[in-house]
Design a protein around this motif. Structure first.
Motif, PDB file in Angstrom:
ATOM      1  N   LEU A  35       0.796  -1.054  -0.132  1.00  0.00           N
ATOM      2  CA  LEU A  35      -0.080  -0.093  -0.191  1.00  0.00           C
ATOM      3  C   LEU A  35       0.801   1.211   0.008  1.00  0.00           C
ATOM      4  O   LEU A  35       0.188   2.192  -0.023  1.00  0.00           O
ATOM      5  CB  LEU A  35      -1.129  -0.094   1.071  1.00  0.00           C
ATOM      6  N   GLN A  36       1.976   1.161  -0.058  1.00  0.00           N
ATOM      7  CA  GLN A  36       3.035   2.232   0.014  1.00  0.00           C
ATOM      8  C   GLN A  36       2.947   3.188  -1.189  1.00  0.00           C
ATOM      9  O   GLN A  36       2.604   4.495  -0.987  1.00  0.00           O
ATOM     10  CB  GLN A  36       4.478   2.055   0.276  1.00  0.00           C
ATOM     11  N   PRO A  37       2.770   2.677  -2.358  1.00  0.00           N
ATOM     12  CA  PRO A  37       2.398   3.544  -3.542  1.00  0.00           C
ATOM     13  C   PRO A  37       1.103   4.464  -3.289  1.00  0.00           C
ATOM     14  O   PRO A  37       1.067   5.548  -3.673  1.00  0.00           O
ATOM     15  CB  PRO A  37       2.558   2.665  -4.716  1.00  0.00           C
ATOM     16  N   ILE A  38      -0.164   3.642  -2.921  1.00  0.00           N
ATOM     17  CA  ILE A  38      -1.339   4.178  -2.704  1.00  0.00           C
ATOM     18  C   ILE A  38      -1.338   5.534  -1.684  1.00  0.00           C
ATOM     19  O   ILE A  38      -1.850   6.326  -1.857  1.00  0.00           O
ATOM     20  CB  ILE A  38      -2.230   3.187  -2.392  1.00  0.00           C
ATOM     21  N   ALA A  39      -0.332   5.047  -0.672  1.00  0.00           N
ATOM     22  CA  ALA A  39      -0.482   5.984   0.263  1.00  0.00           C
ATOM     23  C   ALA A  39       0.383   7.370  -0.138  1.00  0.00           C
ATOM     24  O   ALA A  39      -0.274   8.455   0.168  1.00  0.00           O
ATOM     25  CB  ALA A  39       0.464   5.497   1.586  1.00  0.00           C
ATOM     26  N   ALA A  44      -0.349  10.665   1.996  1.00  0.00           N
ATOM     27  CA  ALA A  44      -0.213   9.970   3.482  1.00  0.00           C
ATOM     28  C   ALA A  44       1.447   9.333   3.533  1.00  0.00           C
ATOM     29  O   ALA A  44       1.829   8.862   2.638  1.00  0.00           O
ATOM     30  CB  ALA A  44      -1.058   8.994   3.788  1.00  0.00           C
ATOM     31  N   SER A  45       1.985   9.969   4.704  1.00  0.00           N
ATOM     32  CA  SER A  45       3.297   9.545   4.971  1.00  0.00           C
ATOM     33  C   SER A  45       3.394   8.304   5.388  1.00  0.00           C
ATOM     34  O   SER A  45       4.695   7.604   5.476  1.00  0.00           O
ATOM     35  CB  SER A  45       3.999  10.707   5.685  1.00  0.00           C
ATOM     36  N   THR A  46       2.477   7.727   6.308  1.00  0.00           N
ATOM     37  CA  THR A  46       2.610   6.451   6.795  1.00  0.00           C
ATOM     38  C   THR A  46       1.254   5.511   6.432  1.00  0.00           C
ATOM     39  O   THR A  46       0.454   6.179   5.934  1.00  0.00           O
ATOM     40  CB  THR A  46       2.678   6.551   8.267  1.00  0.00           C
ATOM     41  N   LEU A  47       1.290   4.241   6.706  1.00  0.00           N
ATOM     42  CA  LEU A  47       0.110   3.545   6.472  1.00  0.00           C
ATOM     43  C   LEU A  47      -0.843   3.857   7.436  1.00  0.00           C
ATOM     44  O   LEU A  47      -2.202   4.056   7.048  1.00  0.00           O
ATOM     45  CB  LEU A  47       0.562   1.986   6.963  1.00  0.00           C
ATOM     46  N   LYS A  48      -0.638   4.460   8.662  1.00  0.00           N
ATOM     47  CA  LYS A  48      -1.756   4.988   9.781  1.00  0.00           C
ATOM     48  C   LYS A  48      -2.177   6.155   9.201  1.00  0.00           C
ATOM     49  O   LYS A  48      -3.504   6.312   9.337  1.00  0.00           O
ATOM     50  CB  LYS A  48      -1.011   5.005  11.035  1.00  0.00           C
ATOM     51  N   ASP A  49      -1.530   7.004   8.315  1.00  0.00           N
ATOM     52  CA  ASP A  49      -2.111   8.121   7.749  1.00  0.00           C
ATOM     53  C   ASP A  49      -3.212   7.826   6.757  1.00  0.00           C
ATOM     54  O   ASP A  49      -4.203   8.318   6.657  1.00  0.00           O
ATOM     55  CB  ASP A  49      -1.197   9.015   7.242  1.00  0.00           C
ATOM     56  N   LEU A  50      -2.666   6.737   5.858  1.00  0.00           N
ATOM     57  CA  LEU A  50      -3.612   6.326   4.955  1.00  0.00           C
ATOM     58  C   LEU A  50      -4.920   5.678   5.569  1.00  0.00           C
ATOM     59  O   LEU A  50      -6.189   5.944   4.897  1.00  0.00           O
ATOM     60  CB  LEU A  50      -2.911   5.057   4.145  1.00  0.00           C
ATOM     61  N   VAL A  51      -4.927   4.842   6.634  1.00  0.00           N
ATOM     62  CA  VAL A  51      -5.966   4.300   7.163  1.00  0.00           C
ATOM     63  C   VAL A  51      -6.925   5.483   7.632  1.00  0.00           C
ATOM     64  O   VAL A  51      -8.309   5.592   7.383  1.00  0.00           O
ATOM     65  CB  VAL A  51      -5.462   3.606   8.448  1.00  0.00           C
ATOM     66  N   GLY A  52      -6.395   6.553   8.300  1.00  0.00           N
ATOM     67  CA  GLY A  52      -7.239   7.912   8.365  1.00  0.00           C
ATOM     68  C   GLY A  52      -7.766   8.464   7.344  1.00  0.00           C
ATOM     69  O   GLY A  52      -9.083   8.761   7.288  1.00  0.00           O
ATOM     70  N   ILE A  53      -7.213   8.501   6.461  1.00  0.00           N
ATOM     71  CA  ILE A  53      -7.907   8.847   5.090  1.00  0.00           C
ATOM     72  C   ILE A  53      -8.933   8.116   4.548  1.00  0.00           C
ATOM     73  O   ILE A  53     -10.135   8.460   4.175  1.00  0.00           O
ATOM     74  CB  ILE A  53      -6.710   9.254   3.964  1.00  0.00           C
ATOM     75  N   LEU A  54      -8.689   6.929   4.564  1.00  0.00           N
ATOM     76  CA  LEU A  54      -9.613   5.895   4.091  1.00  0.00           C
ATOM     77  C   LEU A  54     -11.205   5.923   4.779  1.00  0.00           C
ATOM     78  O   LEU A  54     -12.197   5.682   4.486  1.00  0.00           O
ATOM     79  CB  LEU A  54      -9.193   4.465   4.060  1.00  0.00           C
ATOM     80  N   ARG A  55     -10.525   6.119   6.055  1.00  0.00           N
ATOM     81  CA  ARG A  55     -11.837   6.121   7.307  1.00  0.00           C
ATOM     82  C   ARG A  55     -13.048   7.373   6.846  1.00  0.00           C
ATOM     83  O   ARG A  55     -14.020   7.421   7.096  1.00  0.00           O
ATOM     84  CB  ARG A  55     -11.594   6.337   8.555  1.00  0.00           C
ATOM     85  N   VAL A  56     -12.301   8.340   6.392  1.00  0.00           N
ATOM     86  CA  VAL A  56     -13.205   9.806   6.166  1.00  0.00           C
ATOM     87  C   VAL A  56     -13.369   9.750   4.815  1.00  0.00           C
ATOM     88  O   VAL A  56     -14.474  10.051   4.343  1.00  0.00           O
ATOM     89  CB  VAL A  56     -12.166  11.048   6.446  1.00  0.00           C
TER      90      VAL A  56
END
Length: 275
Positions: A35-39, A44-56
């Motif tokens: 998921l790094q390229p998608i982040a 998003a700089s981290t996977l955790k940041d990507l999850v935060g974006i996905l939740r919203v």
């Protein structure tokens, strides 16, 4: 900040919802790499940041991209070997005899990934059944990943890919070298077409198939989704058709729409008569 268990649980549920692909918690590390390229594209700089974006962000394209990235696309030419012996020695001769009046043959390579299975079948038919040259033959490859469908449509493979399972004589006979890549010969490419299909969603318009290969896919599906997939496949099959699963997969625990047979050291399935 490192990803939490709840972040991984959210991603596993997202993938399950989008594709019915079950990711075991022991494979959480795959999320970091795949998921790094998608982040990065999402800012998003981290996977955790990507999850935060996905939740919203409920944008379907972003959620689908995550599911596609986590879909297992492992494949090779003539993968596993024995099923192709079964096709050559039993299934294709029987289908050729059965369809001799119409001279038409339809084959579905479901969860086709980057196209090697479909092109392997095309090579097998060209090599062993030259009489099919005058037939209306179509091999349809489908996959949930738009990226791998585009790759399959190109019909061009790197040296590492053609060295996996493809006999040297077939490489020389059915592919053309172009610098560091090998391209499937036009005659074989014309037999194959590739399109997007999510096996756990309404299928696109497809023909009725004489042969379906659904190999090494259902292992990752929950029971209910496997039953739904078998129902959809059954509706797309001609009476007297053939279904091939992976060597570790079986239909008996998910459906009564198919009955098992055995030949050439392989199990395969035939559609049960309509009730």
């Amino acid at each position: 900040m490192n990803s939490s268990d709840s972040d991984y649980a959210y991603l596993r549920q997202l993938v399950l919802t989008q594709s019915a692909n079950l990711i075991d918690p022991s494979r959480n590390a795959l999320f970091e790499t795949r998921l790094q390229p998608i982040a990065q594209r999402a800012g998003a700089s981290t996977l955790k940041d990507l999850v935060g974006i996905l939740r919203v962000d409920r944008t379907p394209q972003l959620h689908r991209a995550v599911a596609e990235a986590m879909t297992i696309n492992e494949t090779s030419f003539f993968r596993d070997g024995k099923p192709f012996d079964l096709l050559r020695e039993k299934i294709l001769p029987e289908l050729i005899a059965k369809n001799s009046a119409t001279r038409k043959l339809r084959i579905w390579s479901a969860a086709n990934s980057t196209g090697q299975e479909a092109y392997s079948i095309a090579m097998l038919m060209a090599e062993s059944f030259p009489e099919l040259a005058g037939w209306d033959v179509k091999i349809v490859g489908t996959d949930i990943s738009a990226q791998v469908i585009e790759y399959a449509q190109r019909g061009r493979y790197r040296r590492m890919e053609v060295n996996r399972g493809l006999p040297a004589r077939m490489l020389v006979k059915y592919l053309v070298r172009d610098h560091d890549e090998w391209e499937i010969a036009p005659a074989l490419r014309s037999m194959c077409e590739f399109k997007y299909a999510n096996l756990c969603a309404p299928l696109p318009e497809l023909p009725i198939f004489d042969l379906v290969l659904l190999r090494n896919v259902l292992l990752y599906f929950p029971q209910q989704d496997r039953s739904c997939v078998f129902s959809d496949v059954y509706r797309q099959m001609a009476p007297g058709g053939y279904l091939l699963l992976g060597s570790a997969e079986q239909a008996e625990d998910s459906t009564n729409l198919f009955h098992v047979q055995f030949a050439n050291d392989c199990y395969f399935y035939r559609p049960s008569p309509a009730v």
